[in-house]
Write an enzyme that holds these catalytic residues in place. Structure first.
Site, short mmCIF file in Angstrom:
data_model
loop_
_atom_site.label_atom_id
_atom_site.label_comp_id
_atom_site.label_asym_id
_atom_site.label_seq_id
_atom_site.Cartn_x
_atom_site.Cartn_y
_atom_site.Cartn_z
CG ASP A 107 7.04 -13.06 6.41
OD1 ASP A 107 5.85 -12.84 6.13
OD2 ASP A 107 7.74 -13.88 5.78
CD GLU B 226 14.74 -16.73 6.39
OE1 GLU B 226 13.63 -17.25 6.49
OE2 GLU B 226 15.76 -17.18 6.96
O1 F6P Z 1 7.72 -14.19 3.14
C1 F6P Z 1 6.58 -13.53 2.69
C2 F6P Z 1 5.44 -14.50 2.51
O2 F6P Z 1 4.31 -13.77 2.07
C3 F6P Z 1 5.10 -15.36 3.73
O3 F6P Z 1 4.37 -14.65 4.70
C4 F6P Z 1 4.36 -16.50 3.07
O4 F6P Z 1 4.44 -17.69 3.85
C5 F6P Z 1 5.10 -16.67 1.77
O5 F6P Z 1 5.76 -15.45 1.50
C6 F6P Z 1 4.21 -17.02 0.61
O6 F6P Z 1 5.02 -17.23 -0.50
P1 F6P Z 1 4.49 -17.34 -2.00
O7 F6P Z 1 4.20 -15.97 -2.50
O8 F6P Z 1 5.64 -17.95 -2.72
O9 F6P Z 1 3.26 -18.18 -1.98
#
Ligand code: F6P
Length: 343
Positions: free
Chosen positions: A128, A103
């Site tokens: 997600d 998104e």
């Molecule tokens: O949007 C994908 C995702 O893995 C989510 O499920 C999670 O909350 C987030 O990204 C984690 O982000 P990062 O890799 O920046 O810690």
């Protein structure tokens, strides 16, 4: 020769490399030149690119992550970001841009189509599965298969030690990973962001299960789930350039509360980025490949401001704006099926 740029932005996920490979193969077949923009929108701000040819994408189909790198950079939040993106798009001689992302990345792509870069096409990705306008995003299937395998493994140790194991999974503000891996893994309770957690009901279900002779339970909780009273547990309050807080910690809070209220020994397992890594499943390789080919067709047919999407078994295209309009949350019919197995 017309030139197509491609970038991957936001959190990585399995299936990105199959998209890149498909875009390059299809585009070269159609007589385009392809430029890879490194690290999402950051690469367009910095004009950090690489020429993508057949040898560059050879052998990447089964590889997790993205060979182009990624970032959570939002050009609209960087000083002069928009101007630099516009300038570099021209300087690189791009005729079209394929933005592969969730998104956030697609939200930027949609805005840019009105801010001087109209020739953009989107490809939806995220573990997600929370993008509206597509039935599935690639990355999700791999994530739920990985999470299911982990739940299977946690089952055997929970059973041996007569424990409750709380499994915290990703998914941000949608419970798709929790509900699907929970159903596939035979979870005894599944908690999702769409429905506030009633801790009394959770403990009642566990006690009921143990009352019929079971000595262990598996509770799957989505990282974005909240207690009924509204006490969301966050690791840190800082927000990224797209305004997202970093989720995580609900599993630990839940585990403590369950142990306190039921007296059953409880452990917590946070699956974290394991869900995002590794080789894509066949489903994600195929979906990524189909999206990549479709994206080049959209460019060829000058259907800009559109995104490749899956509708049933068919690949279609939808307006980029549609895709980022609202979050796709868990279907309550699916939750009702999961509930049959609670307790
Ligand atoms: O949007 C994908 C995702 O893995 C989510 O499920 C999670 O909350 C987030 O990204 C984690 O982000 P990062 O890799 O920046 O810690």
């Amino acid at each position: 020769m017309a030139k197509i740029g491609i970038l991957t932005g936001g959190g990585d996920c399995p299936g990105l490399n199959p998209v890149i490979r498909a875009v390059v193969r299809k585009a070269l077949n159609e007589g385009y030149e392809v430029v890879g923009i490194k690290n999402g929108w950051k690469g367009l701000i910095e004009a950090d690119t690489v020429k993508l040819d057949l040898s560059y994408v050879s052998g990447i189909l089964p590889k997790g992550g993205t060979i182009l790198g990624t970032s959570r950079t939002n050009p609209y939040k960087k000083e002069d970001g928009l101007r630099k993106v516009q300038e570099n798009y021209k300087k690189l001689g791009l005729d079209a841009l394929i933005a592969v992302g969730g998104e956030d990345t697609l939200g930027v792509a949609s805005k840019l189509t009105k801010d001087g870069i109209p020739n953009i096409v989107g490809v939806p990705k995220t573990i997600d599965n929370d993008l509206s306008a597509t039935d599935y995003t690639f990355g999700f299937d791999t994530a739920i298969n990985t999470a299911t395998e982990c739940i299977d493994r946690l089952h055997t140790t929970a059973e041996s030690h007569h424990r409750i194991i709380v499994v915290e999974v990703m998914g941000r503000h949608a419970g798709w990973i929790a509900i699907e891996s929970g159903i596939a893994g035979g979870a005894d309770i599944i908690l999702i962001p769409e429905l506030p957690i009633d801790i009394e009901e959770v403990c009642m279900l566990i006690k009921k299960r143990h009352g019929r002779g079971k000595t262990f339970s598996i509770v799957v909780v989505a990282e974005g789930a909240q207690f009924k009273e509204g006490t969301m547990v966050l690791q840190e309050q800082a927000r990224d350039e797209f305004g997202h807080v970093r989720l995580g910690g609900i599993g630990e809070r839940l585990g403590q509360e369950i142990e306190k209220r039921t007296g059953f020994e409880t452990r917590v397992s946070v699956l974290g980025h394991i869900q995002r890594g590794g080789t894509p499943t066949a489903f994600d390789r195929i979906l990524g490949t189909r999206f990549g080919v479709k994206a080049v067709e959209l460019v060829k047919n000058k259907k800009f401001g559109r995104m490749a999407a899956l509708s049933g078994m068919k690949i279609i295209d939808v307006a980029l704006e549609e895709a980022v309009k609202e979050l796709k949350t868990v279907d309550m019919d699916l939750y009702d099926i999961a509930k049959v197995f609670f307790g």
